[in-house]
Design a protein around this motif. Structure first.
Motif, PDB file in Angstrom:
ATOM      1  N   CYS A   6       0.832  -1.153  -0.026  1.00 16.42           N
ATOM      2  CA  CYS A   6      -0.038   0.023   0.003  1.00 16.42           C
ATOM      3  C   CYS A   6       0.899   1.393  -0.030  1.00 16.42           C
ATOM      4  O   CYS A   6       0.819   2.277  -0.752  1.00 16.42           O
ATOM      5  CB  CYS A   6      -0.920  -0.065   1.155  1.00 16.42           C
ATOM      6  N   GLN A   7       1.781   1.274   0.868  1.00 19.60           N
ATOM      7  CA  GLN A   7       2.808   2.328   0.853  1.00 19.60           C
ATOM      8  C   GLN A   7       3.407   2.543  -0.479  1.00 19.60           C
ATOM      9  O   GLN A   7       3.630   3.714  -0.982  1.00 19.60           O
ATOM     10  CB  GLN A   7       3.756   2.251   2.110  1.00 19.60           C
ATOM     11  N   LEU A   8       4.025   1.628  -1.031  1.00 18.16           N
ATOM     12  CA  LEU A   8       4.570   1.687  -2.272  1.00 18.16           C
ATOM     13  C   LEU A   8       3.754   1.847  -3.279  1.00 18.16           C
ATOM     14  O   LEU A   8       4.160   2.865  -4.420  1.00 18.16           O
ATOM     15  CB  LEU A   8       5.270   0.125  -2.838  1.00 18.16           C
ATOM     16  N   THR A  23      -8.503   2.602  -3.675  1.00 17.14           N
ATOM     17  CA  THR A  23      -7.812   2.981  -2.642  1.00 17.14           C
ATOM     18  C   THR A  23      -7.097   1.801  -2.244  1.00 17.14           C
ATOM     19  O   THR A  23      -7.436   0.552  -1.807  1.00 17.14           O
ATOM     20  CB  THR A  23      -8.738   3.425  -1.236  1.00 17.14           C
ATOM     21  N   PRO A  24      -5.775   1.830  -1.918  1.00 19.39           N
ATOM     22  CA  PRO A  24      -4.843   0.826  -1.521  1.00 19.39           C
ATOM     23  C   PRO A  24      -5.184   0.491  -0.088  1.00 19.39           C
ATOM     24  O   PRO A  24      -4.648  -0.362   0.277  1.00 19.39           O
ATOM     25  CB  PRO A  24      -3.468   1.591  -1.524  1.00 19.39           C
ATOM     26  N   PHE A  25      -5.684   1.258   0.714  1.00 19.42           N
ATOM     27  CA  PHE A  25      -5.976   0.883   2.268  1.00 19.42           C
ATOM     28  C   PHE A  25      -7.149  -0.196   2.334  1.00 19.42           C
ATOM     29  O   PHE A  25      -7.071  -0.966   3.336  1.00 19.42           O
ATOM     30  CB  PHE A  25      -6.650   2.284   2.773  1.00 19.42           C
ATOM     31  N   SER A  26      -7.768  -0.559   1.221  1.00 19.32           N
ATOM     32  CA  SER A  26      -8.868  -1.723   1.312  1.00 19.32           C
ATOM     33  C   SER A  26      -7.801  -2.988   1.437  1.00 19.32           C
ATOM     34  O   SER A  26      -8.272  -3.898   2.164  1.00 19.32           O
ATOM     35  CB  SER A  26      -9.560  -1.437   0.071  1.00 19.32           C
ATOM     36  N   TYR A  27      -7.043  -3.232   0.563  1.00 20.17           N
ATOM     37  CA  TYR A  27      -6.460  -4.540   0.632  1.00 20.17           C
ATOM     38  C   TYR A  27      -5.312  -4.628   1.605  1.00 20.17           C
ATOM     39  O   TYR A  27      -4.857  -5.749   2.171  1.00 20.17           O
ATOM     40  CB  TYR A  27      -5.716  -5.103  -0.886  1.00 20.17           C
ATOM     41  N   THR A  52      -8.061  -5.432  10.059  1.00 25.46           N
ATOM     42  CA  THR A  52      -9.431  -6.253  10.352  1.00 25.46           C
ATOM     43  C   THR A  52      -9.475  -7.542   9.281  1.00 25.46           C
ATOM     44  O   THR A  52      -9.705  -8.653   9.390  1.00 25.46           O
ATOM     45  CB  THR A  52     -10.379  -5.503  10.665  1.00 25.46           C
ATOM     46  N   ASP A  53      -9.653  -7.168   7.957  1.00 21.88           N
ATOM     47  CA  ASP A  53      -9.819  -7.903   6.882  1.00 21.88           C
ATOM     48  C   ASP A  53      -8.606  -8.980   6.840  1.00 21.88           C
ATOM     49  O   ASP A  53      -9.051 -10.163   6.808  1.00 21.88           O
ATOM     50  CB  ASP A  53      -9.748  -7.499   5.714  1.00 21.88           C
ATOM     51  N   PRO A  86      -7.916  -6.792  -5.242  1.00 21.11           N
ATOM     52  CA  PRO A  86      -7.493  -5.409  -5.054  1.00 21.11           C
ATOM     53  C   PRO A  86      -6.058  -5.307  -4.809  1.00 21.11           C
ATOM     54  O   PRO A  86      -5.390  -4.073  -5.327  1.00 21.11           O
ATOM     55  CB  PRO A  86      -8.321  -5.053  -3.753  1.00 21.11           C
ATOM     56  N   ALA A  87      -5.302  -6.385  -4.419  1.00 22.05           N
ATOM     57  CA  ALA A  87      -3.855  -5.959  -4.324  1.00 22.05           C
ATOM     58  C   ALA A  87      -3.183  -6.179  -5.587  1.00 22.05           C
ATOM     59  O   ALA A  87      -2.146  -5.326  -5.685  1.00 22.05           O
ATOM     60  CB  ALA A  87      -3.265  -7.194  -3.344  1.00 22.05           C
ATOM     61  N   CYS A  88      -3.451  -6.848  -6.368  1.00 25.31           N
ATOM     62  CA  CYS A  88      -3.103  -6.931  -7.861  1.00 25.31           C
ATOM     63  C   CYS A  88      -3.443  -5.629  -8.477  1.00 25.31           C
ATOM     64  O   CYS A  88      -2.483  -5.202  -9.521  1.00 25.31           O
ATOM     65  CB  CYS A  88      -3.586  -8.028  -8.584  1.00 25.31           C
ATOM     66  N   VAL A  89      -4.436  -4.969  -8.422  1.00 24.41           N
ATOM     67  CA  VAL A  89      -4.707  -3.864  -9.036  1.00 24.41           C
ATOM     68  C   VAL A  89      -3.989  -2.745  -8.507  1.00 24.41           C
ATOM     69  O   VAL A  89      -3.296  -1.723  -9.183  1.00 24.41           O
ATOM     70  CB  VAL A  89      -6.269  -3.438  -8.542  1.00 24.41           C
TER      71      VAL A  89
END
Lengths: 262, 293
Positions: free
Chosen positions: A166-168, A216-220, A224-225, A236-239
């Motif tokens: 997410c940071q990257l 938003t990258p914060f979703s993956y 909690t998830d 979402p991570a691949c996106v």
């Protein structure tokens, strides 16, 4: 390699400040957990049934009275916001700072190609974010051990990795903006991180905004998830990965062609 | 590299910023081993030309070779052999001077400590200070060290002496002359005519983005224009009279018209003295800048 080392040196102070700031807040929260655990025992159900608010912060999925639940709602939020803002600042300042500080002319008239400058700066950002993630991973583990709690190692590892991705992604998007702009853009970087974080909250409150999880990258990277599923949502991570790579390609395309301000 | 090649060969270099003028069709060449001056007032296009050559800005048109290499496609090889100092030298504020100088050498992959130490001593550079503590002049001195320490084949200096005190200016030109006597070429932009006159063999003059003259300093001073001083007149109205300076009992101007017309104009005037001579380079400079296109 010289520029890479130079960039690490130039960023060491801000790295120390951000790491100490975020890590100390995270560690403080971990140390608070035993106290909170006792006092919140009866409130767990209440926290889990506050509708959209509970959904936004994941309190409907994990009880806040467990370390994982507490981590997901409190510590995960602090780390996501702190790490996201730091990554955005690193990316947005990487290239534009040379022009706003008028050092670009010095740097660009040595024997470095523009691609070399981009690569050196990018490598330094990746290194700093990797160190940021690794050190925080160590802080999470140490703090948990100090309060006599064990945290699910698999989930924590996935969480830290997802946060690093997410940071990257944030840093890459801001890096591209930095390649475009001759101004500092610090406000834009911070604003982007905060807006994307809010979009993640919104995507959790209503199904109508669920599509935002792909933006938003914060979703993956949501704590909690990850602690509930013990893994990362792949799509979402691949996106996110594709967005990061596209942003970097854009940065290279633009920066190797545009004029450098005096 | 063949010695017959030009150090710099610019052909029709053009740079526009949207509808705004940058430089227009600039062409000139600099021979190897010479000190070449690039004259022009602020905003004339000197820095734009140099920044195009250094690859900092992309030209809209034209071509250039530096040390026999194409300035766009062989930039990396060019930069290895060029020492550049911008007009407004800036470094990383938190770094020590010694770190900046070392960084510039390290990026080049060279050990320049010996040459850097010599330059720092001659230019009186305090290497222990941090960049944020330096005045403009002292930053400029660090810029000179960074540009010279790797003993390049070509210096490109953009207004190198602005901000330097006279002693350091003299030391700077002494260093330039020493390097040039060893085969280095020096291209320097300036709006200070005296230093170009004193140190350069040839010069180009740029005005409003266009090159208006390129020649030896001697030839530049020998144009058809004449420097005229008339005692006994307070003013003159004559086609071809430019840069008119009016005194209490005299008038001076650069005259670029027919000499018979001047004599005819003075025929019935009561003048006490008349001097017509070759203009100085300062006069030529003013003549070029004072004439509208």
């Amino acid at each position: 390699m010289t520029l890479y080392k130079h960039e690490l040196k130039m960023n060491r102070m801000s790295f120390a400040v951000w790491f100490l700031g975020v890590a100390s807040m995270c560690a403080f929260c971990v140390f608070l957990f035993p106290v909170m655990e006792e006092s919140m025992g009866d409130l767990s159900d209440a926290f889990a049934s506050m509708g959209g608010f509970s959904a936004a912060f994941g309190m409907d999925q994990l009880p806040i009275t467990t370390l994982e639940g507490f981590f997901g709602t409190e510590i995960g939020t602090i780390y996501a916001l702190g790490g996201g803002m730091y990554a955005a600042l690193l990316g947005i300042a990487a290239l534009s700072k040379e022009e706003t500080a008028h050092t670009a002319e010095f740097l660009h008239t040595l024997t470095l190609s523009r691609r070399g400058i981009l690569t050196g700066k990018l490598a330094a950002i990746v290194t700093l974010l990797a160190a940021f993630g690794l050190l925080h991973y160590g802080v999470f583990l140490s703090a948990s051990a100090l309060i006599g709690e064990s945290i699910d190692l698999r989930s924590l590892t996935f969480f830290t990795l997802a946060q690093s991705l997410c940071q990257l992604e944030l840093a890459a998007v801001c890096f591209a903006l930095s390649a475009l702009s001759k101004r500092s853009g610090l406000g834009v970087g911070l604003g982007l991180a905060l807006v994307l974080y809010v979009l993640d909250l919104v995507s959790r409150i209503t199904d109508k905004a669920a599509f935002l999880q792909y933006i938003t990258p914060f979703s993956y990277a949501n704590a909690t998830d990850i602690f509930v599923n013990r893994g990362i949502e792949a799509i979402p991570a691949c996106v996110g990965g594709v967005v990061a790579l596209t942003a970097l390609a854009t940065a290279y395309f633009i920066y190797t062609r545009r004029d450098i301000a005096a | 590299m063949q010695s017959t090649q030009k150090a710099i060969d610019i052909r029709g270099l053009t740079k526009t910023y949207g509808h705004n003028r940058g430089i227009d069709n600039v062409s000139f060449s600099v021979d190897r081993g010479e000190i070449f001056g690039f004259l022009g007032p602020n905003g004339a296009g000197k820095s734009t030309t140099i920044r195009c050559l250094m690859g900092l800005i992309k030209p809209t048109g034209g071509a250039a070779d530096i040390l026999g290499m194409d300035f766009l496609t062989q930039r990396h090889d060019i930069m290895k052999r060029v020492g550049y100092m911008p007009s407004e030298t800036q470094f990383y504020p938190s770094m020590k001077v010694s770190e900046v100088i070392r960084f510039a050498a390290d990026v080049r992959g060279m050990d320049c400590r010996e040459e850097a130490a010599k330059l720092c001593e001659r230019l009186k550079v305090d290497t222990n200070k941090r960049v944020e503590e330096l005045s403009l002049g002292n930053r400029k001195k660090v810029g000179i060290v960074c540009a010279m320490q790797h003993k390049p084949e070509l210096f490109l200096f953009d207004e190198p002496t602005s901000g330097l005190d006279p002693l350091i200016q003299a030391e700077f030109f002494e260093l330039v002359q020493e390097y040039v006597s060893g085969g280095t070429t020096c291209f320097l932009s300036s709006h200070v005519l005296s230093e170009v006159k004193k140190y350069c063999g040839r010069a180009a003059i740029i005005k409003e983005g266009r090159l208006i003259a390129t020649d030896t300093i001697e030839n530049l001073a020998h144009t058809n224009a004449k420097s005229v001083r008339i005692v006994g007149l307070r003013d003159i109205a004559l086609d071809g009279a430019e840069n008119i300076i009016r005194h209490d009992n005299a008038v001076e101007f650069i005259y670029n018209g027919n000499i018979n017309a001047l004599i005819g104009e003075l025929w019935d005037k009561k003048i006490t003295d008349l001097t017509i001579e070759e203009p100085s380079l300062d006069d030529v400079f003013m003549h070029y800048y004072g004439t509208d296109e």
